[in-house]
Design a protein around this motif. Structure first.
Motif, short mmCIF file in Angstrom:
data_model
loop_
_atom_site.label_atom_id
_atom_site.label_comp_id
_atom_site.label_asym_id
_atom_site.label_seq_id
_atom_site.Cartn_x
_atom_site.Cartn_y
_atom_site.Cartn_z
N VAL A 202 0.84 -1.20 0.00
CA VAL A 202 0.00 0.00 0.00
C VAL A 202 0.87 1.25 0.00
CG1 VAL A 202 -1.58 1.35 1.46
CG2 VAL A 202 -2.03 -1.06 1.04
N VAL A 203 1.83 1.31 0.91
CA VAL A 203 2.68 2.49 1.03
C VAL A 203 3.55 2.66 -0.22
CG1 VAL A 203 4.57 3.53 2.34
CG2 VAL A 203 2.64 2.48 3.54
N GLU A 204 4.15 1.59 -0.71
CA GLU A 204 4.99 1.69 -1.91
C GLU A 204 4.21 2.21 -3.11
OE1 GLU A 204 7.37 -1.72 -2.91
OE2 GLU A 204 7.81 -2.10 -0.80
N LEU A 205 3.03 1.64 -3.36
CA LEU A 205 2.22 2.09 -4.50
C LEU A 205 1.77 3.54 -4.33
CD1 LEU A 205 -0.08 -0.99 -5.24
CD2 LEU A 205 1.59 0.05 -6.79
N THR A 206 1.35 3.88 -3.12
CA THR A 206 0.89 5.25 -2.87
C THR A 206 2.01 6.25 -3.11
OG1 THR A 206 -0.72 4.44 -1.26
CG2 THR A 206 -0.14 6.78 -1.15
N LEU A 207 3.18 5.99 -2.57
CA LEU A 207 4.31 6.90 -2.75
C LEU A 207 4.78 6.95 -4.21
CD1 LEU A 207 6.39 6.16 0.48
CD2 LEU A 207 4.81 8.07 0.02
N ALA A 208 4.73 5.81 -4.90
CA ALA A 208 5.13 5.78 -6.32
C ALA A 208 4.22 6.66 -7.18
CB ALA A 208 5.13 4.35 -6.84
N LEU A 209 3.00 6.84 -6.73
CA LEU A 209 2.04 7.68 -7.47
C LEU A 209 2.00 9.11 -6.93
CD1 LEU A 209 -0.79 5.04 -7.69
CD2 LEU A 209 0.53 5.95 -9.62
N ALA A 210 2.96 9.46 -6.06
CA ALA A 210 3.04 10.79 -5.45
C ALA A 210 1.82 11.08 -4.58
CB ALA A 210 3.24 11.88 -6.49
N GLY A 211 1.28 10.02 -3.97
CA GLY A 211 0.12 10.16 -3.10
C GLY A 211 0.50 10.19 -1.63
N THR A 212 -0.52 10.20 -0.79
CA THR A 212 -0.30 10.19 0.65
C THR A 212 -1.12 9.08 1.29
OG1 THR A 212 -2.08 11.78 1.06
CG2 THR A 212 0.13 12.69 0.76
N ALA A 213 -0.60 8.57 2.40
CA ALA A 213 -1.28 7.56 3.20
C ALA A 213 -1.22 8.02 4.65
CB ALA A 213 -0.60 6.20 3.05
N VAL A 214 -2.39 8.08 5.29
CA VAL A 214 -2.47 8.59 6.66
C VAL A 214 -3.41 7.70 7.46
CG1 VAL A 214 -3.19 10.56 8.09
CG2 VAL A 214 -2.16 10.96 5.84
N VAL A 215 -3.02 7.41 8.71
CA VAL A 215 -3.89 6.69 9.63
C VAL A 215 -4.50 7.72 10.56
CG1 VAL A 215 -4.05 4.95 11.46
CG2 VAL A 215 -2.45 4.63 9.55
N ARG A 216 -5.84 7.71 10.65
CA ARG A 216 -6.54 8.63 11.55
C ARG A 216 -7.29 7.81 12.59
NH1 ARG A 216 -8.54 12.45 6.80
NH2 ARG A 216 -6.63 13.64 6.57
N GLN A 217 -6.92 8.01 13.84
CA GLN A 217 -7.53 7.28 14.95
C GLN A 217 -8.91 7.87 15.25
OE1 GLN A 217 -5.27 7.60 18.58
NE2 GLN A 217 -6.16 5.74 19.40
N ASP A 218 -9.87 6.99 15.59
CA ASP A 218 -11.17 7.46 16.05
C ASP A 218 -10.99 8.22 17.36
OD1 ASP A 218 -12.23 6.10 13.89
OD2 ASP A 218 -13.33 4.62 15.09
N ALA A 219 -11.90 9.12 17.63
CA ALA A 219 -11.81 9.94 18.84
C ALA A 219 -11.75 9.09 20.12
CB ALA A 219 -12.99 10.91 18.91
N ASP A 220 -12.42 7.95 20.13
CA ASP A 220 -12.42 7.10 21.33
C ASP A 220 -11.23 6.13 21.37
OD1 ASP A 220 -13.10 5.13 19.48
OD2 ASP A 220 -15.06 4.74 20.35
N GLY A 221 -10.40 6.13 20.34
CA GLY A 221 -9.22 5.26 20.31
C GLY A 221 -9.51 3.82 19.96
N ASP A 222 -10.75 3.48 19.68
CA ASP A 222 -11.12 2.10 19.41
C ASP A 222 -11.34 1.79 17.94
OD1 ASP A 222 -10.92 1.26 22.02
OD2 ASP A 222 -13.03 1.64 22.47
N GLY A 223 -10.79 2.57 17.08
CA GLY A 223 -10.92 2.33 15.65
C GLY A 223 -10.05 3.30 14.89
N LYS A 224 -9.99 3.11 13.57
CA LYS A 224 -9.17 3.99 12.76
C LYS A 224 -9.64 3.94 11.32
CE LYS A 224 -6.99 -0.08 12.02
NZ LYS A 224 -7.54 -1.17 12.84
N SER A 225 -9.20 4.96 10.58
CA SER A 225 -9.37 5.01 9.13
C SER A 225 -8.00 5.16 8.51
CB SER A 225 -10.22 6.22 8.72
OG SER A 225 -11.52 6.13 9.24
N ILE A 226 -7.78 4.46 7.43
CA ILE A 226 -6.57 4.66 6.65
C ILE A 226 -7.00 5.39 5.39
CG2 ILE A 226 -4.64 3.60 5.42
CD1 ILE A 226 -4.78 1.29 7.44
N TRP A 227 -6.51 6.62 5.25
CA TRP A 227 -6.85 7.48 4.12
C TRP A 227 -5.73 7.45 3.08
CZ3 TRP A 227 -11.07 10.17 2.69
CH2 TRP A 227 -12.10 10.30 3.64
N ILE A 228 -6.12 7.24 1.85
CA ILE A 228 -5.19 7.28 0.72
C ILE A 228 -5.65 8.41 -0.20
CG2 ILE A 228 -4.28 6.03 -1.27
CD1 ILE A 228 -3.49 4.76 1.43
N THR A 229 -4.75 9.26 -0.60
CA THR A 229 -5.05 10.32 -1.57
C THR A 229 -4.07 10.20 -2.72
OG1 THR A 229 -5.81 11.77 0.20
CG2 THR A 229 -5.33 12.80 -1.93
#
Length: 139
Positions: free
Chosen positions: A109-136
């Motif tokens: 995921v990270v290699e492909l994202t960076l190769a396309l000049a994109g970004t990958a970010v993990v955003r934690q839920d406010a309660d700390g019990d979940g997350k979203s992985i955002w790819i742009t």
């Protein structure tokens, strides 16, 4: 600072089961077509692979604590973004290909994202019990 909302957005929530991977990918293809981003665009194939990998990870690793996975798709004229959200508390790190997942999964995921000049970010839920992985990815 004002938050910029892309003009195109679609949200899909699915049971965290293997068929979610296929449905998430087919939905991505459909919304991209509807938004005028053709399947032949150079970013589409890698985006579908990245999306499939992230949903697969949610199915494999989060299903016990997250009965649903949510995929958010968004696009603007110059970017396509998507997020995969689950309610598992584990927060992966996304530092280059050195993710502890050598040769597959998040490293891909990270290699492909960076190769396309994109970004990958993990955003934690406010309660700390979940997350979203955002790819742009730029279009």
């Amino acid at each position: 600072m004002a938050r910029v909302v892309p003009p195109h957005r679609h949200v899909l929530t699915l049971p965290t089961v293997p068929s979610a991977v296929r449905v998430a990918r087919e939905t991505a293809e459909q919304v991209l077509d509807e938004w005028g981003i053709g399947r032949r665009h150079p970013a589409v194939g890698p985006a579908l692979l990245i999306l499939s990998e992230l949903v697969t990870n949610a199915v494999r690793h989060a299903a016990a604590t997250s009965p649903h996975v949510t995929v958010v798709y968004a696009a603007a004229k110059d970017a396509f973004a998507f997020a995969v959200h689950d309610r598992h508390p584990y927060q992966p790190t996304l530092h280059g290909a050195d993710t502890g997942d050598r040769g597959g999964g998040l490293a891909t995921v990270v290699e492909l994202t960076l190769a396309l000049a994109g970004t990958a970010v993990v955003r934690q839920d406010a309660d700390g019990d979940g997350k979203s992985i955002w790819i742009t990815l730029p279009l």
